[in-house]
Motif scaffolding. Structure first.
Motif, PDB file in Angstrom:
ATOM      1  N   ASP A 306       0.820  -1.224   0.000  1.00  0.00           N
ATOM      2  CA  ASP A 306       0.000   0.000   0.000  1.00  0.00           C
ATOM      3  C   ASP A 306       0.853   1.272   0.000  1.00  0.00           C
ATOM      4  O   ASP A 306       0.372   2.348   0.346  1.00  0.00           O
ATOM      5  CB  ASP A 306      -1.009  -0.009   1.155  1.00  0.00           C
ATOM      6  N   ARG A 310       0.120   4.145  -4.259  1.00  0.00           N
ATOM      7  CA  ARG A 310      -0.994   4.917  -3.690  1.00  0.00           C
ATOM      8  C   ARG A 310      -1.069   6.333  -4.232  1.00  0.00           C
ATOM      9  O   ARG A 310      -0.058   6.935  -4.638  1.00  0.00           O
ATOM     10  CB  ARG A 310      -0.891   4.955  -2.160  1.00  0.00           C
ATOM     11  N   SER A 343      -6.789   5.791  -4.706  1.00  0.00           N
ATOM     12  CA  SER A 343      -6.616   4.420  -4.221  1.00  0.00           C
ATOM     13  C   SER A 343      -5.348   4.322  -3.394  1.00  0.00           C
ATOM     14  O   SER A 343      -4.326   4.915  -3.746  1.00  0.00           O
ATOM     15  CB  SER A 343      -6.549   3.434  -5.388  1.00  0.00           C
ATOM     16  N   LEU A 345      -3.974   1.414  -3.062  1.00  0.00           N
ATOM     17  CA  LEU A 345      -3.301   0.289  -3.699  1.00  0.00           C
ATOM     18  C   LEU A 345      -2.933   0.555  -5.147  1.00  0.00           C
ATOM     19  O   LEU A 345      -2.115  -0.173  -5.717  1.00  0.00           O
ATOM     20  CB  LEU A 345      -4.188  -0.966  -3.655  1.00  0.00           C
ATOM     21  N   GLU A 350      -5.450  -3.098  -7.063  1.00  0.00           N
ATOM     22  CA  GLU A 350      -6.783  -3.282  -6.512  1.00  0.00           C
ATOM     23  C   GLU A 350      -7.573  -4.301  -7.337  1.00  0.00           C
ATOM     24  O   GLU A 350      -8.255  -5.176  -6.781  1.00  0.00           O
ATOM     25  CB  GLU A 350      -7.498  -1.933  -6.477  1.00  0.00           C
ATOM     26  N   LYS A 354      -8.995  -8.046  -6.001  1.00  0.00           N
ATOM     27  CA  LYS A 354     -10.380  -8.525  -6.112  1.00  0.00           C
ATOM     28  C   LYS A 354     -10.431  -9.860  -6.860  1.00  0.00           C
ATOM     29  O   LYS A 354     -11.153 -10.782  -6.466  1.00  0.00           O
ATOM     30  CB  LYS A 354     -11.231  -7.477  -6.815  1.00  0.00           C
ATOM     31  N   TRP A 396      -5.404   3.619   5.769  1.00  0.00           N
ATOM     32  CA  TRP A 396      -6.618   3.522   4.960  1.00  0.00           C
ATOM     33  C   TRP A 396      -7.603   4.652   5.248  1.00  0.00           C
ATOM     34  O   TRP A 396      -8.538   4.874   4.470  1.00  0.00           O
ATOM     35  CB  TRP A 396      -7.286   2.161   5.180  1.00  0.00           C
ATOM     36  N   THR A 402     -11.275   3.057  -1.341  1.00  0.00           N
ATOM     37  CA  THR A 402     -10.645   1.765  -1.589  1.00  0.00           C
ATOM     38  C   THR A 402     -11.147   0.733  -0.597  1.00  0.00           C
ATOM     39  O   THR A 402     -11.503  -0.401  -0.967  1.00  0.00           O
ATOM     40  CB  THR A 402      -9.110   1.870  -1.472  1.00  0.00           C
ATOM     41  N   ILE A 406     -13.374  -2.821  -1.429  1.00  0.00           N
ATOM     42  CA  ILE A 406     -12.966  -4.168  -1.047  1.00  0.00           C
ATOM     43  C   ILE A 406     -14.001  -4.820  -0.140  1.00  0.00           C
ATOM     44  O   ILE A 406     -14.352  -5.996  -0.308  1.00  0.00           O
ATOM     45  CB  ILE A 406     -11.582  -4.120  -0.378  1.00  0.00           C
TER      46      ILE A 406
END
Length: 529
Positions: A306, A310, A343, A345, A350, A354, A396, A402, A406
């Motif tokens: 992360d 970013r 984001s 990530l 990202e 997923k 975060w 983001t 998730i």
């Protein structure tokens, strides 16, 4: 440190060896060739990591004078033999080979044996220039389709050398886990500032400087003991490069080109000193650290990065950015913080994450990551009783869109038993991850922050902020330590282990809290605090 620390992997020997660090060394098997001045080569120990059903990566670095930028090695490649055996006496060699330790990579070795049997212990060592390394334990992961009864792991982060001794690593070694997860801040880059002990070189900005900083840490016998006890899976956070960095900017908002040169040096030294595969070898200022680790049908880990991809920190005063002054990591809320185009990530990682969760068939899906993920507004230190809340945007909290994407993916794709394992905040914390669209509904996942091994958290409002944050079950910032987890088909037990005296390498410890996540029931089912 004794070179024979792990010739016997029995737990009693591990404990005795860690306690008696500095005793008799390993007998060399032959005279050394010219060019090394008769000095020991394996001063930084050995390590293994990222196990698969048929192998893992084996690491060492040749460094007869580890506190020099080149490790005291000549400017030539050196062949290093590696051996992995089914027994600690090396009577049944399972695999062997020769790797070339190259000067351009700090004479580090990253061997990747194949063809081993799944789900079993092995022992390994290196031989170079007539000298044998310490012997250490590792293990393979179960076969991908194997039904696994149990996984035992330890996880932690934030081991600032100056802030304490490594009693936590002594205790991790004694646990003899199947796997150790290290979740960032393996080193700290700051200038020397004496506390319990002191960094042995100035703040690093180039490869030689970072090598010396890593050597300072890796010379510690208890850190070596934890590496010798089990395979590790590692990710970085900020201090492996520079405090609070975000993509191409450091905390001082400096010129990106200058910072990326520093990041390239830091990424190289990181790879040189940790058990990472060739796939993680950096290319300049870029390295793909995010990856999947599978543990049979029982568990799958998604390890993420992360920092590298970013978006920048939000909610910064325009005049600060214009003047290239240090950016702020604690801010009042603003619209930019919620921008869905941002984001933590990067959109490519990202999407990968997923897809990895969607494709997983594991009973437990474990997100191994650097920073606090759950939503945790902080009390404003200027107005702690009246607000408004402020947000830490280095974790975060600076990228809620983001997190929400998730969480929605876990919910909508019905991902089995997601659990988040985190670091960074120099504190223990446990939280239910709440549905972003239904705040009063059941949780979607559980998050556990496994404390810091040594690094301190001086926030006097931490516990008050945690106590009023939705979903949080526990927070403790006055105790150092690590977390241990035991996972089977029915439950995930997480135990927070707190040191009694982090300044004492022989410190005792106690369980300060433990938690249960029940399979099929998202969030924390029970706790003992």
């Amino acid at each position: 440190m004794t070179d024979t620390l792990f010739n016997n992997p029995d737990r009693r020997v591990v404990l005795r060896g860690a306690a008696l660090a500095g005793s008799a060394g390993l007998v060399l098997v032959a005279a050394r060739a010219a060019g090394f001045s008769g000095e020991r080569l394996f001063t930084l120990g050995v390590a293994s990591g990222d196990p698969t059903p048929d192998g893992m990566v084996l690491w060492t670095r040749l460094a007869p004078r580890p506190l020099e930028g080149d490790g005291g090695m000549p400017d030539r490649a050196v062949p290093v033999r590696w051996e992995i055996a089914e027994d600690q006496g090396f009577r049944r060699i399972a695999a062997h080979g020769t790797a070339i330790a190259e000067p351009r990579w700090g004479h580090s070795v990253h061997a990747e044996p194949r063809g081993l049997r799944p789900d079993r212990d092995y022992w390994y060592r290196f031989v170079a220039n007539g000298e044998a390394s310490p012997v250490a334990r590792t293990r393979t992961a179960p076969a991908f389709d194997q039904d696994v009864d149990r996984l035992r792991l330890c996880f932690g982060s934030c081991q600032k050398y100056e802030a304490g001794q490594y009693a936590a690593h002594r205790l991790i070694a004694a646990e003899m886990p199947d796997l150790v997860l290290f979740l960032g801040d393996y080193i700290y880059e700051n200038p020397p500032e004496r506390d319990v002990r002191i960094h042995l070189n100035p703040e690093p900005v180039d490869v030689p400087g970072y090598r010396v900083r890593y050597a300072t840490y890796k010379l510690d016998p208890l850190l070596q003991a934890a590496h010798h006890a089990a395979p590790w899976a590692v990710i970085w956070d900020d201090h492996e490069v520079a405090n609070d960095y975000a993509d191409a900017l450091d905390e001082h908002n400096d010129d990106p080109a200058t910072f990326l040169r520093r990041r390239a040096a830091a990424y190289q030294a990181y790879w040189e000193h940790l058990p990472l595969r060739a796939a993680q070898q950096p290319h300049g200022s870029n390295a793909q650290l995010y990856r999947t680790l599978k543990w049979g049908r029982l568990a799958e880990f998604q390890l993420i990065d992360d920092r590298q991809y970013r978006s920048g920190h939000p909610c910064q005063p325009p005049e600060l950015l214009a003047q290239h002054r240090d950016y702020r990591t604690i801010v009042e809320d603003c619209a930019e913080r919620h921008d869905p185009a941002r984001s933590i990530l990067g959109m490519r990682q990202e999407a990968w994450l997923k897809q990895a969760f969607t494709e997983s068939r594991a009973r437990w899906n474990l997100l191994a990551q650097q920073t606090l993920m759950a939503d945790c507004p902080r009390l404003n230190p200027r107005q702690p009783d009246t607000g408004p809340d402020v947000y830490t945007v280095d974790n975060w909290g600076g990228y809620p869109a983001t997190r929400d994407r998730i969480l929605r993916h876990w919910r909508d794709a019905k991902i089995a038993n997601p659990v988040v394992m985190s670091g960074d905040i120099h504190a223990f914390a446990a939280a239910d991850m709440l549905d972003p669209d239904l705040r009063d509904g059941p949780p979607i996942a559980a998050e556990f922050v496994g404390g810091s091994l040594t690094s301190k958290n001086h926030d006097p409002l931490f516990k008050r902020s945690i106590a009023r944050a939705a979903g949080f079950r526990f927070g403790e910032n006055a105790v150092r330590g690590y977390a241990a987890a035991t996972i089977d088909r029915n439950r995930c037990d997480v135990r927070f282990v707190g040191l009694d005296n982090p300044a004492d390498p022989q410190s005792t410890a106690r369980t300060i809290a433990d938690f249960v996540v029940a399979a099929g029931v998202p969030g924390i089912a029970s706790s003992n605090i």
